[in-house]
Write a protein that holds these residues in place. Structure first.
Motif, PDB file in Angstrom:
ATOM      1  N   ILE A   1     -28.276 -13.896  -2.731  1.00 52.89           N
ATOM      2  CA  ILE A   1     -27.859 -13.051  -1.624  1.00 52.89           C
ATOM      3  C   ILE A   1     -27.951 -13.539  -0.112  1.00 52.89           C
ATOM      4  CG2 ILE A   1     -29.056 -10.899  -0.546  1.00 52.89           C
ATOM      5  CD1 ILE A   1     -30.173 -10.115  -3.279  1.00 52.89           C
ATOM      6  N   LEU A   2     -28.912 -14.324   0.011  1.00 55.39           N
ATOM      7  CA  LEU A   2     -28.988 -15.008   1.455  1.00 55.39           C
ATOM      8  C   LEU A   2     -27.689 -15.966   1.509  1.00 55.39           C
ATOM      9  CD1 LEU A   2     -32.783 -16.051   1.641  1.00 55.39           C
ATOM     10  CD2 LEU A   2     -31.694 -14.472   2.663  1.00 55.39           C
ATOM     11  N   ALA A   3     -27.291 -16.691   0.516  1.00 55.05           N
ATOM     12  CA  ALA A   3     -26.189 -17.449   0.497  1.00 55.05           C
ATOM     13  C   ALA A   3     -24.743 -16.597   1.120  1.00 55.05           C
ATOM     14  CB  ALA A   3     -25.837 -18.163  -0.694  1.00 55.05           C
ATOM     15  N   ARG A   4     -24.916 -15.317   0.535  1.00 56.93           N
ATOM     16  CA  ARG A   4     -23.533 -14.695   1.067  1.00 56.93           C
ATOM     17  C   ARG A   4     -24.073 -13.869   2.541  1.00 56.93           C
ATOM     18  NH1 ARG A   4     -20.911 -12.990  -3.889  1.00 56.93           N
ATOM     19  NH2 ARG A   4     -21.000 -14.864  -5.248  1.00 56.93           N
ATOM     20  N   LEU A   5     -24.990 -13.667   2.469  1.00 54.01           N
ATOM     21  CA  LEU A   5     -25.248 -13.271   4.101  1.00 54.01           C
ATOM     22  C   LEU A   5     -25.055 -14.193   5.230  1.00 54.01           C
ATOM     23  CD1 LEU A   5     -28.626 -11.057   3.665  1.00 54.01           C
ATOM     24  CD2 LEU A   5     -26.223 -10.275   3.793  1.00 54.01           C
ATOM     25  N   PHE A   6     -25.432 -15.324   4.813  1.00 54.98           N
ATOM     26  CA  PHE A   6     -25.267 -16.544   5.662  1.00 54.98           C
ATOM     27  C   PHE A   6     -24.213 -17.339   5.655  1.00 54.98           C
ATOM     28  CE2 PHE A   6     -29.671 -15.019   6.101  1.00 54.98           C
ATOM     29  CZ  PHE A   6     -30.136 -14.961   7.371  1.00 54.98           C
ATOM     30  N   LYS A   7     -23.332 -16.987   4.569  1.00 55.24           N
ATOM     31  CA  LYS A   7     -22.322 -17.931   4.325  1.00 55.24           C
ATOM     32  C   LYS A   7     -22.450 -19.314   4.002  1.00 55.24           C
ATOM     33  CE  LYS A   7     -19.171 -14.876   6.860  1.00 55.24           C
ATOM     34  NZ  LYS A   7     -18.080 -14.588   8.044  1.00 55.24           N
ATOM     35  N   ALA A   8     -23.300 -19.576   2.958  1.00 55.71           N
ATOM     36  CA  ALA A   8     -23.936 -20.991   2.812  1.00 55.71           C
ATOM     37  C   ALA A   8     -23.045 -21.326   1.495  1.00 55.71           C
ATOM     38  CB  ALA A   8     -25.318 -20.983   2.490  1.00 55.71           C
ATOM     39  N   ASP A   9     -23.307 -22.492   1.082  1.00 52.56           N
ATOM     40  CA  ASP A   9     -22.597 -22.898   0.046  1.00 52.56           C
ATOM     41  C   ASP A   9     -23.085 -22.526  -1.144  1.00 52.56           C
ATOM     42  OD1 ASP A   9     -22.288 -25.299  -2.169  1.00 52.56           O
ATOM     43  OD2 ASP A   9     -20.656 -25.567  -1.054  1.00 52.56           O
ATOM     44  N   ASP A  10     -22.286 -21.692  -2.006  1.00 47.35           N
ATOM     45  CA  ASP A  10     -22.605 -21.273  -3.052  1.00 47.35           C
ATOM     46  C   ASP A  10     -23.095 -21.973  -4.255  1.00 47.35           C
ATOM     47  OD1 ASP A  10     -22.257 -18.477  -2.265  1.00 47.35           O
ATOM     48  OD2 ASP A  10     -19.997 -18.531  -2.968  1.00 47.35           O
ATOM     49  N   SER A  11     -22.695 -23.343  -4.556  1.00 48.22           N
ATOM     50  CA  SER A  11     -23.035 -24.115  -5.672  1.00 48.22           C
ATOM     51  C   SER A  11     -24.200 -24.729  -5.380  1.00 48.22           C
ATOM     52  CB  SER A  11     -21.961 -25.070  -5.622  1.00 48.22           C
ATOM     53  OG  SER A  11     -22.318 -26.265  -6.611  1.00 48.22           O
ATOM     54  N   LEU A  12     -24.457 -25.087  -4.052  1.00 53.39           N
ATOM     55  CA  LEU A  12     -25.777 -25.598  -3.561  1.00 53.39           C
ATOM     56  C   LEU A  12     -26.835 -24.638  -3.845  1.00 53.39           C
ATOM     57  CD1 LEU A  12     -25.395 -28.000  -0.625  1.00 53.39           C
ATOM     58  CD2 LEU A  12     -26.149 -28.491  -2.811  1.00 53.39           C
TER      59      LEU A  12
END
Length: 330
Positions: A110-121
């Motif tokens: 969820i945080l990765a989507r919100l902050f546009k972080a790398d999905d794989s990592l």
């Protein structure tokens, strides 16, 4: 063996073994002993790549360490899982462990989507946080088809962050309104790797440490069903995209068999001397470290700066919230 293969294969394995040994030696130094050999070895591999470049001429040996030795280490890791303890504690422990895994993975994504972080990592870090750190990351990477660079980066990050949290737990232990067993369970449910749990759990004595390892074993136990779920998801995704290359990770079968052997055969039907078991435990750690060195040699510091800072920040947030959640449910 052909001379060309000799020149590529064995020197590559030797290099990963050498850097792994350096990691173990660094981990004996003051302060570095809190970080552990795995993180020290990965950092050493990344620095080697940065200053000397990737040794293309011995690529096959490095890949052997990164892939084959990794699977062997995961199989041997099964000996650390005592299924008897899990069954004796029963369903309540597994329910709490399952909650931890779902919370860690779900929040990271969820945080990765919100902050546009790398999905794989982010996925690898969520699984490592929820299950058992770098070992879990190594086990699921082939299933998720993660890049070797992502596997190494996430393993290094989680080793370092987990160490910081383990030291923090030890420091605040005297001021917590928890008895030894409750503190131990909190440690076992929330910290990242078995080594982190052992470090923080020891602050509460034998009772606290025993409960901490119990809580952690339940999470390790759930690695297998989690892997099977990931296999099903990846195969379904592959079919929808016309890709049918998701192979079953047979090394997980070896992991289960070794767990069964250690739980029901060793000590009952077969008695293996303690020094031998300790030697196998060290070999497991060393092989896993060699494998992570092989992966770490694929990491570029330039890419690391650009790619990893967001997932690392999200890991810190997830780990902190997981600590609060598990403190509340203990």
């Amino acid at each position: 063996m052909k001379p060309a293969l000799w020149r590529s294969f064995f020197p590559g394995i030797a290099l990963t073994a050498f850097i792994a040994s350096v990691g173990f030696m660094i981990a004996q130094l003051p302060l570095a002993d809190k970080v552990g050999p795995l993180a020290a070895a990965i950092l050493s591999a990344v620095l080697y790549r940065h200053f000397f470049g990737y040794p293309e001429k011995i690529h096959s040996g490095i890949q052997f360490s990164a892939k084959k030795l990794l699977r062997l280490a995961i199989i041997l890791f099964g000996l650390k899982l005592n299924m008897n303890v899990i069954w004796n504690e029963g369903l309540p422990l597994l329910v709490r462990d399952l909650l931890v895994i779902l919370f860690a993975i779900g929040l990271m994504m969820i945080l990765a989507r919100l902050f546009k972080a790398d999905d794989s990592l982010s996925m690898l870090l969520g699984i490592g946080t929820g299950v058992c750190g770098a070992s879990a990351i190594a086990a699921v990477s082939p299933i998720l088809k993660a890049k070797e660079e992502d596997t190494a980066i996430s393993a290094g990050i989680i080793s370092i962050v987990g160490t910081v949290f383990a030291i923090g737990y030890t420091i605040i232990r005297p001021w917590l309104p928890l008895d030894a067993e409750a503190y131990g369970m909190w440690v076992g449910l929330s910290l990242h790797e078995v080594a982190h749990v052992a470090l923080a759990g020891a602050a509460a004595g034998d009772d606290g440490l025993g409960m901490a390892l119990l809580g952690k074993l339940g999470r390790v136990f759930l690695l297998v069903p989690l892997s099977l779920v990931l296999i099903a998801i990846m195969r379904k995704s592959s079919k929808s995209q016309g890709d049918h290359t998701i192979a079953y990770p047979w090394f997980l079968v070896g992991f289960i068999l070794m767990s069964l052997f250690g739980s029901y055969v060793q000590g009952n039907l077969v008695v293996i001397p303690t020094p031998v078991m300790e030697g196998v435990s060290f070999l497991t750690s060393f092989l896993l470290t060699m494998a992570m060195v092989g992966l770490g040699l694929n990491v570029s510091l330039r890419d690391l700066r650009q790619k990893a800072w967001k997932p690392m920040l999200l890991l810190l947030i997830t780990s902190l919230l997981l600590s609060f959640l598990t403190y509340w449910i203990v």
